[in-house]
Design a protein around this motif. Structure first.
Motif, PDB file in Angstrom:
ATOM      1  N   PHE A 314       0.817  -1.205   0.000  1.00 49.35           N
ATOM      2  CA  PHE A 314       0.000   0.000   0.000  1.00 49.35           C
ATOM      3  C   PHE A 314       0.855   1.262   0.000  1.00 49.35           C
ATOM      4  O   PHE A 314       0.507   2.267  -0.615  1.00 49.35           O
ATOM      5  CB  PHE A 314      -0.934   0.014   1.215  1.00 49.35           C
ATOM      6  N   SER A 315       1.974   1.222   0.685  1.00 47.05           N
ATOM      7  CA  SER A 315       2.869   2.378   0.722  1.00 47.05           C
ATOM      8  C   SER A 315       4.300   1.892   0.693  1.00 47.05           C
ATOM      9  O   SER A 315       4.574   0.706   0.848  1.00 47.05           O
ATOM     10  CB  SER A 315       2.611   3.220   1.984  1.00 47.05           C
ATOM     11  N   GLY A 316       5.247   2.832   0.474  1.00 44.94           N
ATOM     12  CA  GLY A 316       6.654   2.474   0.442  1.00 44.94           C
ATOM     13  C   GLY A 316       7.270   2.677  -0.925  1.00 44.94           C
ATOM     14  O   GLY A 316       6.581   2.938  -1.909  1.00 44.94           O
ATOM     15  N   ASN A 317       8.578   2.562  -0.971  1.00 45.58           N
ATOM     16  CA  ASN A 317       9.311   2.735  -2.228  1.00 45.58           C
ATOM     17  C   ASN A 317       9.503   1.387  -2.898  1.00 45.58           C
ATOM     18  O   ASN A 317      10.222   0.530  -2.410  1.00 45.58           O
ATOM     19  CB  ASN A 317      10.675   3.380  -1.946  1.00 45.58           C
ATOM     20  N   GLN A 318       8.836   1.178  -4.017  1.00 44.45           N
ATOM     21  CA  GLN A 318       8.927  -0.066  -4.756  1.00 44.45           C
ATOM     22  C   GLN A 318       9.145   0.240  -6.228  1.00 44.45           C
ATOM     23  O   GLN A 318       8.767   1.301  -6.717  1.00 44.45           O
ATOM     24  CB  GLN A 318       7.649  -0.890  -4.577  1.00 44.45           C
ATOM     25  N   ALA A 319       9.737  -0.723  -6.906  1.00 45.53           N
ATOM     26  CA  ALA A 319      10.022  -0.523  -8.326  1.00 45.53           C
ATOM     27  C   ALA A 319       8.735  -0.283  -9.103  1.00 45.53           C
ATOM     28  O   ALA A 319       8.639   0.591  -9.965  1.00 45.53           O
ATOM     29  CB  ALA A 319      10.762  -1.745  -8.871  1.00 45.53           C
ATOM     30  N   LYS A 320       7.702  -1.061  -8.775  1.00 44.84           N
ATOM     31  CA  LYS A 320       6.431  -0.926  -9.486  1.00 44.84           C
ATOM     32  C   LYS A 320       5.661   0.305  -9.020  1.00 44.84           C
ATOM     33  O   LYS A 320       4.834   0.844  -9.750  1.00 44.84           O
ATOM     34  CB  LYS A 320       5.596  -2.190  -9.267  1.00 44.84           C
ATOM     35  N   GLY A 321       5.951   0.746  -7.790  1.00 45.75           N
ATOM     36  CA  GLY A 321       5.190   1.852  -7.229  1.00 45.75           C
ATOM     37  C   GLY A 321       4.102   1.340  -6.309  1.00 45.75           C
ATOM     38  O   GLY A 321       3.368   0.420  -6.654  1.00 45.75           O
ATOM     39  N   SER A 322       4.015   1.920  -5.114  1.00 41.21           N
ATOM     40  CA  SER A 322       2.983   1.501  -4.173  1.00 41.21           C
ATOM     41  C   SER A 322       1.605   1.881  -4.704  1.00 41.21           C
ATOM     42  O   SER A 322       1.477   2.675  -5.648  1.00 41.21           O
ATOM     43  CB  SER A 322       3.226   2.168  -2.822  1.00 41.21           C
ATOM     44  N   LEU A 323       0.568   1.334  -4.086  1.00 38.39           N
ATOM     45  CA  LEU A 323      -0.786   1.671  -4.510  1.00 38.39           C
ATOM     46  C   LEU A 323      -1.046   3.162  -4.320  1.00 38.39           C
ATOM     47  O   LEU A 323      -1.691   3.800  -5.157  1.00 38.39           O
ATOM     48  CB  LEU A 323      -1.803   0.840  -3.726  1.00 38.39           C
ATOM     49  N   GLN A 324      -0.543   3.740  -3.238  1.00 35.73           N
ATOM     50  CA  GLN A 324      -0.702   5.173  -3.028  1.00 35.73           C
ATOM     51  C   GLN A 324      -0.113   5.964  -4.191  1.00 35.73           C
ATOM     52  O   GLN A 324      -0.718   6.924  -4.674  1.00 35.73           O
ATOM     53  CB  GLN A 324      -0.028   5.585  -1.719  1.00 35.73           C
ATOM     54  N   GLN A 325       1.059   5.572  -4.652  1.00 34.01           N
ATOM     55  CA  GLN A 325       1.694   6.262  -5.774  1.00 34.01           C
ATOM     56  C   GLN A 325       0.890   6.087  -7.059  1.00 34.01           C
ATOM     57  O   GLN A 325       0.767   7.022  -7.861  1.00 34.01           O
ATOM     58  CB  GLN A 325       3.116   5.743  -5.957  1.00 34.01           C
ATOM     59  N   GLN A 326       0.317   4.908  -7.260  1.00 35.89           N
ATOM     60  CA  GLN A 326      -0.472   4.668  -8.468  1.00 35.89           C
ATOM     61  C   GLN A 326      -1.738   5.533  -8.511  1.00 35.89           C
ATOM     62  O   GLN A 326      -2.204   5.902  -9.581  1.00 35.89           O
ATOM     63  CB  GLN A 326      -0.869   3.190  -8.539  1.00 35.89           C
ATOM     64  N   LEU A 327      -2.287   5.850  -7.338  1.00 33.15           N
ATOM     65  CA  LEU A 327      -3.529   6.623  -7.289  1.00 33.15           C
ATOM     66  C   LEU A 327      -3.298   8.124  -7.328  1.00 33.15           C
ATOM     67  O   LEU A 327      -4.259   8.894  -7.397  1.00 33.15           O
ATOM     68  CB  LEU A 327      -4.311   6.264  -6.011  1.00 33.15           C
ATOM     69  N   ARG A 328      -2.048   8.560  -7.340  1.00 31.67           N
ATOM     70  CA  ARG A 328      -1.765   9.997  -7.313  1.00 31.67           C
ATOM     71  C   ARG A 328      -2.159  10.700  -8.605  1.00 31.67           C
ATOM     72  O   ARG A 328      -2.387  11.907  -8.620  1.00 31.67           O
ATOM     73  CB  ARG A 328      -0.277  10.240  -7.033  1.00 31.67           C
ATOM     74  N   HIS A 329      -2.242   9.946  -9.708  1.00 35.41           N
ATOM     75  CA  HIS A 329      -2.565  10.604 -10.975  1.00 35.41           C
ATOM     76  C   HIS A 329      -4.047  10.974 -11.075  1.00 35.41           C
ATOM     77  O   HIS A 329      -4.444  11.713 -11.967  1.00 35.41           O
ATOM     78  CB  HIS A 329      -2.157   9.718 -12.160  1.00 35.41           C
ATOM     79  N   PHE A 330      -4.887  10.481 -10.120  1.00 36.10           N
ATOM     80  CA  PHE A 330      -6.291  10.880 -10.109  1.00 36.10           C
ATOM     81  C   PHE A 330      -6.418  12.273  -9.495  1.00 36.10           C
ATOM     82  O   PHE A 330      -5.688  12.631  -8.571  1.00 36.10           O
ATOM     83  CB  PHE A 330      -7.133   9.891  -9.290  1.00 36.10           C
TER      84      PHE A 330
END
Length: 437
Positions: A314-330
């Motif tokens: 859900f959070s953290g620095n990952q190569a794919k990107g955490s879920l929080q990071q994925q939802l930032r474009h909304f």
């Protein structure tokens, strides 16, 4: 002489049997505990980080303060929780209180705000029925859900409580302690979203509407996994409504982890029926949203038999990107993300929840499962009605149910709808939790 020898041998045999029985009992107890928390000799870093003894004290402890409880505020009305929100652009603010009242009762109140310095300020009372009332037509229900407000148009300082007087009776004012909600910072949308995405995520756990007689509820192992799997995904904070329903053994085992539980009572004053579940669910969701403002970036309302699977931590620095990071474009205006829910057949013989692979596509969830983003002001959060449906490749929810026809042709394997990389992520979570049970 031989009789005495036989008597001594008999006594020794009885004593030996008793010692062996005691040893077996203690050994079984030890096995029972280690069945759930078997961490001796483990060196897995992700697991060891969670096996800290006790719960950390931090700022999130205020999530349960003040403790909500249903209080009588008039002959026909009860209040659960109260929140204070200062206006952003103009002076003043308002107290927002969650209330239920007897169906058809007259709403006629006076209100005042009690300041921290001891002074009392008269407020303007208004109310509105909850939006759920226009969607549900339940003639068997004997209560109505309300929002009570006590407004002031000047800045008098922060109030500590709000008082209501039912004008239709001779009752004295009833005081409710307020939870202070700080106004959103005056930043650009991008900065506001960034702040929200740095805050932790929480889960509100609904034990009010949960069926405690189901096979899932009777399995302490399954209840324990609800918390362990979500913690493995990066969620450590759980607000549990009707907290006393959790078995003592589950609570004791959770004390060994770094999971934060906040127990909230729910002594509902009216009879609960099948027709009232949507009203109560909406009430819990409203309290959950307001209680998490300023303290969480995202929150969900789930029952213990519902497991949320995001495609990454859900959070953290990952190569794919955490879920929080994925939802930032909304856009920041999007506050509710709807998650697909599958009704998965629960088999208590399976060791881990993801091992239950058959689901019934015909069984629909009673409510939408929403991932809520909390960066907007509370009034806008509650007024939001539009949902963005997240794709199955982003995340979904498994709702574990009792099935009478496991293995029949009507069931499908949920793994067939999941991408390989997503499935690999679920297996990593599974292996991580397996080390703990």
């Amino acid at each position: 002489m031989r009789k005495y020898q036989q008597l001594v041998l008999l006594l020794i045999s009885c004593l030996t049997c008793r010692i062996l029985l005691m040893y077996k009992t203690e050994n079984n107890r030890l096995k029972y505990v280690l069945k759930y928390v078997n961490f001796f000799g483990r060196n897995d870093a992700a697991v060891l980080r969670r096996l800290e003894n006790g719960t950390k004290e931090d700022g999130a402890q205020v999530l349960w303060r003040p403790l909500p409880v249903w209080q009588v505020i008039g002959d026909s009305f009860h209040a659960y929780s109260a929140f204070w929100m200062r206006n952003e652009l103009v002076a003043g603010g308002e107290a927002h209180v969650l209330v239920v009242g007897k169906k058809g009762a007259v709403v006629d109140f006076r209100c005042s705000l009690d300041l921290l310095g001891g002074r009392s300020v008269q407020g303007k009372f208004r109310f509105q029925r909850d939006s759920i009332e226009s969607l549900v037509d339940d003639k068997s229900s004997n209560f109505t859900s309300y929002h009570f407000f006590c407004q002031v148009s000047r800045d008098f300082g922060q109030p500590g409580s709000v008082s209501f007087t039912d004008i239709t009776t001779t009752r004295s004012p009833v005081r409710l302690r307020l939870r202070n909600l700080k106004p959103a910072s005056k930043k650009s949308d991008d900065k506001v979203v960034a702040v929200a995405h740095r805050l932790p995520a929480t889960i509100c756990v609904d034990l009010v509407g949960f069926n405690m007689t189901s096979k899932f509820a009777r399995s302490e192992n399954a209840l324990l996994q609800f918390f362990l799997f979500h913690q493995a995904m990066g969620i450590d904070h759980f607000l549990v409504y009707n907290h006393d329903e959790l078995p003592e053994e589950v609570l004791h085992l959770l004390e060994r982890t770094n999971i934060h539980l906040y127990g909230l009572p729910f002594n509902f004053p009216f009879q609960q029926t099948n027709g009232t579940r949507s009203r109560i669910h909406q009430l819990l969701l409203t309290d959950c949203l307001l209680r998490n403002v300023n303290h969480a970036g995202f929150t969900l309302l789930l029952r213990p038999n519902e497991l949320f699977f995001p495609n990454s931590k859900f959070s953290g620095n990952q190569a794919k990107g955490s879920l929080q990071q994925q939802l930032r474009h909304f856009s920041s205006e999007i506050t509710r993300f709807e998650l697909a829910t599958m009704s998965v057949c629960f088999d208590e013989r399976k060791k881990l929840l993801p091992d239950n692979v058959q689901y019934d596509p015909e069984r629909r969830s009673e409510f939408k499962t929403l991932l809520n983003r909390l960066e907007l002001p509370p009034a806008q959060l509650l007024a939001s009605t539009s949902d963005v449906e997240l794709s199955l490749s982003t995340g979904f929810v498994h709702r574990y149910v009792d099935c009478d026809h496991v293995g029949s042709d009507g069931l499908h394997d949920w793994r067939n709808a999941v991408r390989d990389d997503f499935m690999e992520h679920i297996n990593v979570l599974r292996n991580e939790v397996e080390l703990l049970i």
